[in-house]
Enzyme design. Structure first.
Site, PDB file in Angstrom:
ATOM      1  N   CYS A 114       1.067  -1.160   0.124  1.00 33.70           N
ATOM      2  CA  CYS A 114       0.082   0.140   0.024  1.00 33.70           C
ATOM      3  C   CYS A 114       1.015   1.288   0.057  1.00 33.70           C
ATOM      4  O   CYS A 114       0.752   2.530  -0.500  1.00 33.70           O
ATOM      5  CB  CYS A 114      -0.766   0.046   0.487  1.00 33.70           C
ATOM      6  SG  CYS A 114      -2.210  -1.794   1.144  1.00 33.70           S
ATOM      7  N   HIS A 277      -3.381   6.760   1.137  1.00 32.72           N
ATOM      8  CA  HIS A 277      -3.680   5.973   0.644  1.00 32.72           C
ATOM      9  C   HIS A 277      -5.083   5.224   0.893  1.00 32.72           C
ATOM     10  O   HIS A 277      -5.709   5.004   2.128  1.00 32.72           O
ATOM     11  CB  HIS A 277      -3.005   4.677   1.304  1.00 32.72           C
ATOM     12  CG  HIS A 277      -3.277   3.481   0.894  1.00 32.72           C
ATOM     13  ND1 HIS A 277      -4.091   2.811  -0.328  1.00 32.72           N
ATOM     14  CD2 HIS A 277      -3.110   2.348   1.355  1.00 32.72           C
ATOM     15  CE1 HIS A 277      -3.852   1.834  -0.053  1.00 32.72           C
ATOM     16  NE2 HIS A 277      -3.902   1.133   1.177  1.00 32.72           N
ATOM     17  N   ASN A 307     -10.089  -0.689  -2.938  1.00 31.28           N
ATOM     18  CA  ASN A 307      -7.978  -0.464  -2.064  1.00 31.28           C
ATOM     19  C   ASN A 307      -7.713  -0.930  -3.616  1.00 31.28           C
ATOM     20  O   ASN A 307      -7.482  -1.831  -3.781  1.00 31.28           O
ATOM     21  CB  ASN A 307      -7.919  -1.072  -0.739  1.00 31.28           C
ATOM     22  CG  ASN A 307      -6.328  -0.690  -0.899  1.00 31.28           C
ATOM     23  OD1 ASN A 307      -5.708  -0.132  -1.406  1.00 31.28           O
ATOM     24  ND2 ASN A 307      -6.668  -1.299   0.723  1.00 31.28           N
TER      25      ASN A 307
END
Ligand code: UT7
Length: 350
Positions: A114, A277, A307
């Site tokens: 991430c 993020h 995501n």
């Protein structure tokens, strides 16, 4: 010493939209649960076999390069962040170099999940600062849809992720106080297994000094990297203790954002836009509240893309720029947290 500036941004998501209702056809879940716990309504999935992490990265890169007013031939270094590469090796950087018919430039792959894009940006920033390169392509791209458990067993992970790519072109600027002001990178490997995909890998528990040569001859050697048993036990899918990750994320995000602001003598009131993020809308909202930021100071798009790990920050950055939310002179903070754990921030004056 030069400063780095973002000269162009681009993004790409596959055409195929996969809604929460679509997800319900595969597992025991609900639109209500997914939206309430994550904020996600839909994500894009690359279903075509000819659409890979690299091809999506290429599409995003084409736009970023064009917006920077250069051609692929001008790119002198590639940094590609992904956790879902086309091949176990070689990495996506060289595949993108080939696909875009670039010169025989260096291509580096970053595996920081991430926070991969923010790490990649920081690496590129150092090369620009020293004057080594003048046009660096930084890409974050993911094709999660090929590596998720779409049965009820995997629902805590599978409903979260989406496919897509984002890219930027980094160039030097002599305009003091503009571009990337600082980057801050962190890691804590103590929790590496809390959010991880264990296989294929070299950690196999049954490997020991006592392993006999006979084991090599009956196929055991190959089985250690990826075996039928691993697949039967669903060990080839990502594994996550969501609540534990959540607790650390809401602590580290504000820390690394404040670290960036303080290092530059700035405060949250100076921030035009925070681009976190896109892990979970609840995480972003928690961070916003903790830092006392207004709604217009935070860009979220997890509702539409899910995501996308290494792609989430460059996709959100590109989208915010396209929507006119970022103008010349604006202070923008990119921040990410994820598997590793790793977390990072980059503070930019646009
Ligand atoms: O980007 C990388 C970093 N990752 C993150 O930052 C993720 C951070 N964590 C999260 O976002 C959240 O923990 C999740 C969204 C993953 C999960 O939400 P949660 O509120 O923490 O749920 P939970 O895992 O505590 O599960 C609560 C319940 C469980 O049922 P019981 O045991 O209470 O009966 C789960 O089995 O919800 C169940 N559940 C689901 N139900 C319907 C888990 N996934 C689902 C699902 N649909 N998809």
């Amino acid at each position: 010493m030069f400063q780095s500036k973002i000269a162009g941004t681009g993004m790409y998501v596959p055409a195929n939209v996969f809604t929460n209702q679509d997800m319900m056809k595969f597992m025991d879940t609900s639109d209500e649960w997914i939206q309430e716990r994550t904020g996600i309504k839909e994500r894009h999935f690359a279903h075509r076999t000819d659409e890979t992490t690299t091809t999506m990265g290429v599409e995003a890169a084409k736009i970023a390069i064009e917006r920077a007013g250069i051609t692929p031939q001008d790119i002198d270094f590639i940094v590609f962040a992904t956790l879902s590469p086309d091949y176990y090796f070689p990495g996506c950087g060289v595949l993108l170099q080939r696909a875009m018919q670039m010169k025989e430039i260096g291509a580096l792959d970053v595996r920081n999940q991430c926070s991969g894009f923010v790490y990649a940006l920081s690496v590129a920033d150092q090369f620009i600062k020293t004057g080594m390169y003048k046009n660096i392509l930084v890409v974050g791209a993911e094709k999660h849809s090929f590596g998720l458990d779409f049965s009820t067993r995997g629902r805590n992970v599978s409903v979260i992720f989406g496919d897509g790519a984002g890219a930027v072109v980094l160039q030097p600027t002599e305009d003091a106080g503009r571009g990337i002001l600082s980057t801050h990178l962190h890691s804590d490997g103590n929790n590496a297994e809390i959010l991880a995909m264990y296989n294929p890998g070299t950690h196999a528990n049954h490997w020991s000094k006592e392993t006999k040569l006979a084991d090599f001859n009956d196929g055991e050697m190959g089985d250690m990297f990826m075996s039928h048993a691993m697949i039967d036990n669903a060990q080839n899918f990502p594994n996550m203790d969501g609540p534990s990750v959540f607790k650390v994320a809401v602590e580290k995000f504000p820390q690394v954002i404040m670290e960036a602001l303080k290092a530059n003598g700035l405060d949250t009131s100076d921030l035009r836009l925070l681009i976190p993020h896109q892990a979970n809308l609840r995480i972003s909202q928690f961070v916003q509240k903790k830092l006392g930021l207004r709604d217009d100071q935070v860009h979220n798009n997890i509702q539409r893309y899910g995501n996308t790990t290494a792609a989430s920050v460059p996709i959100a950055l590109c989208e915010a720029w396209e929507q006119g939310k970022i103008k010349e002179g604006d202070l923008v903070c990119l921040a990410a947290f994820g598997s590793g754990f790793t977390w990072a921030s980059a503070l930019l004056r646009w």
